[in-house]
Design an enzyme around this catalytic site. Structure first.
Site, short mmCIF file in Angstrom:
data_model
loop_
_atom_site.label_atom_id
_atom_site.label_comp_id
_atom_site.label_asym_id
_atom_site.label_seq_id
_atom_site.Cartn_x
_atom_site.Cartn_y
_atom_site.Cartn_z
N HIS A 1 6.68 13.90 -10.85
CA HIS A 1 6.02 12.64 -11.23
C HIS A 1 7.03 11.64 -11.82
O HIS A 1 6.93 11.25 -12.99
CB HIS A 1 4.86 12.88 -12.19
CG HIS A 1 3.79 11.81 -12.10
ND1 HIS A 1 2.46 12.07 -12.16
CD2 HIS A 1 3.89 10.46 -11.92
CE1 HIS A 1 1.77 10.94 -12.03
NE2 HIS A 1 2.62 9.94 -11.89
N GLY B 1 7.81 8.58 -10.27
CA GLY B 1 7.68 7.27 -9.62
C GLY B 1 8.14 6.10 -10.47
O GLY B 1 8.88 5.23 -10.00
N ILE C 1 2.24 -1.66 -4.59
CA ILE C 1 3.25 -0.64 -4.30
C ILE C 1 3.36 -0.41 -2.79
O ILE C 1 4.48 -0.34 -2.25
CB ILE C 1 2.94 0.68 -5.05
CG1 ILE C 1 3.01 0.44 -6.57
CG2 ILE C 1 3.93 1.78 -4.65
CD1 ILE C 1 2.48 1.59 -7.42
N ARG D 1 -1.40 9.93 -6.53
CA ARG D 1 -1.99 10.93 -7.42
C ARG D 1 -2.21 12.20 -6.63
O ARG D 1 -2.66 12.17 -5.48
CB ARG D 1 -3.33 10.44 -7.98
CG ARG D 1 -3.22 9.41 -9.11
CD ARG D 1 -2.62 9.99 -10.38
NE ARG D 1 -2.57 9.00 -11.46
CZ ARG D 1 -1.55 8.16 -11.67
NH1 ARG D 1 -0.48 8.17 -10.86
NH2 ARG D 1 -1.59 7.31 -12.67
N GLU E 1 -1.15 18.97 -12.19
CA GLU E 1 0.13 18.86 -12.90
C GLU E 1 0.02 19.54 -14.26
O GLU E 1 -1.01 19.41 -14.91
CB GLU E 1 0.50 17.37 -13.05
CG GLU E 1 0.82 16.75 -11.71
CD GLU E 1 1.13 15.25 -11.78
OE1 GLU E 1 1.39 14.72 -12.86
OE2 GLU E 1 1.10 14.63 -10.72
N GLY F 1 -1.65 -2.05 -1.50
CA GLY F 1 -1.62 -2.78 -2.77
C GLY F 1 -0.20 -3.19 -3.06
O GLY F 1 0.65 -3.24 -2.16
N ARG G 1 -9.47 0.08 2.02
CA ARG G 1 -10.84 -0.38 1.95
C ARG G 1 -11.04 -1.70 2.68
O ARG G 1 -12.08 -1.97 3.24
CB ARG G 1 -11.27 -0.55 0.48
CG ARG G 1 -11.92 0.69 -0.09
CD ARG G 1 -12.14 0.51 -1.55
NE ARG G 1 -10.94 -0.04 -2.18
CZ ARG G 1 -10.76 -0.16 -3.47
NH1 ARG G 1 -11.70 0.18 -4.31
NH2 ARG G 1 -9.63 -0.65 -3.96
C1 GLV Z 1 2.12 6.45 -12.68
O1 GLV Z 1 1.85 7.39 -11.99
C2 GLV Z 1 1.28 5.33 -12.93
O2 GLV Z 1 0.12 5.27 -12.48
O3 GLV Z 1 1.76 4.44 -13.62
C1 GLV Z 2 0.05 -1.18 -7.93
O1 GLV Z 2 0.32 -2.06 -8.72
C2 GLV Z 2 -0.72 -1.24 -6.72
O2 GLV Z 2 -1.67 -2.03 -6.63
O3 GLV Z 2 -0.39 -0.51 -5.77
#
Ligand code: GLV
Ligand code: GLV
Length: 317
Positions: free
Chosen positions: A282, A284, A156, A235, A264, A154, A176
């Site tokens: 956490h 990120g 990220i 996650r 968490e 995606g 997927r």
């Molecule tokens: C952080 O973990 C988010 O999903 O924005």
């Molecule tokens: C976040 O924006 C993703 O799609 O990985």
């Protein structure tokens, strides 16, 4: 219209929310308990939620029929029961895009800290242990020519791939479906089993869903190469944490870096004892710029819906 904000947000976001309605913001420095959350939700037209809030049908029922939108201040929305809210006519929004670079930066920071033993070296000096330079001292693993396996290409995942290319890594990915971004990144789509078996570094960027829960379990870890590293910035429950501790203790993989955890704020205690594990709480999206943008985006989603418009970032069950 009552707008409930479950945890402190930056002033700029509050300004937008105050234009849109009457804001109630939690002032305790911890997540609200489920009971407190339901109580706070009463009469809400909008809820601005954090990833630690479980927003389900009971919260919506407590809010009542006036609830129109839940704006989650995160890109992930596994904490929100989107289907239960949709049944009640409540929209759900997230904050994509604004945290992509921050999260990819942290992912690469963890990857480097892990493969070059940065946190471990820092601990060694702080322990005031004797040391001297020699050719075999604290050797790590180089990245050039190594294969990065990205689970979930995606936004990220793609941002991580761009960074990895600058470090001379080869990119494979699973997910997927194939991504149109693969050509620009020279990334090769492979089945997840093949990715696990061939990658030198496996980095997780899939959302948490029933399908990805414990995607990295004992079996998956056994498939990885003994010299491979695992990085998780998505996650916690995507990884079976006790199984990961077992695999690390048995030398099945070389190390792991985790920014997210199954329960968490708890961390599997055995991971805290291992030098080939890098842990962050956490972080990120934790830059001043990004956290402000996330809160602003959530506030804009609330304002759009409460003024009768379309949400900017709707998510669907
Ligand atoms: C952080 O973990 C988010 O999903 O924005
Ligand atoms: C976040 O924006 C993703 O799609 O990985």
């Amino acid at each position: 219209m009552r707008i409930v904000v479950t945890r402190r947000v930056p002033e700029a976001a509050l300004d937008i929310l105050r234009e849109a309605g009457e804001v109630w913001m939690s002032d305790v420095d911890r997540p609200l308990s489920p009971d407190e959350l339901r109580k706070a939700a009463r009469g809400a037209a909008a809820i601005v939620s954090m990833l630690h809030d479980r927003i389900d049908g009971t919260v919506a029922d407590s809010a009542g029929p006036g609830l129109r939108v839940v704006a989650n201040v995160a890109v992930g929305y596994d904490n929100v029961d989107v289907a239960a809210l949709a049944e009640r006519g409540v929209l759900v929004t997230n904050t994509p895009g604004v945290l992509t670079d921050a999260t990819a930066d942290l992912t690469f920071g963890l990857l480097l800290a892990l493969t070059r033993r940065i946190a471990e070296g820092d601990r060694l000096l702080r322990a005031r242990r004797p040391w001297s330079f020699h050719l075999g001292f604290m050797l790590g693993a180089g990245l050039r020519g190594k294969t990065l396996g990205i689970v979930g290409l995606g936004q990220i995942g793609q941002a991580v791939a761009r960074r990895a290319k600058a470090f001379g890594m080869r990119i494979i990915y699973s997910g997927r479906s194939r991504s149109a971004a693969e050509a620009g990144l020279d990334a090769r789509f492979v089945p997840t089993a093949e990715l696990l078996a061939t990658a030198d570094v496996v980095s997780l960027h899939c959302p948490l869903t029933p399908e990805t829960t414990h995607l990295i379990d004992a079996e998956a870890l056994a498939v990885m190469k003994p010299g491979a590293f695992l990085v998780n910035t998505t996650r916690g429950p995507v990884v079976d944490e006790p199984a990961l501790a077992d695999a690390l203790l048995h030398g099945e993989i070389a190390g792991a870096a985790l920014d997210v955890f199954e329960k968490e704020p708890e961390v599997e205690p055995r991971l805290l004892e291992l030098d080939n594990v890098v842990l962050t709480p956490h972080l990120g999206s934790a830059t001043v710029e990004t956290r402000t943008e996330m809160a602003l985006l959530a506030a804009r989603n609330v304002a759009a819906v409460l003024s009768g418009g379309e949400p900017l970032n709707p998510v669907h069950p």
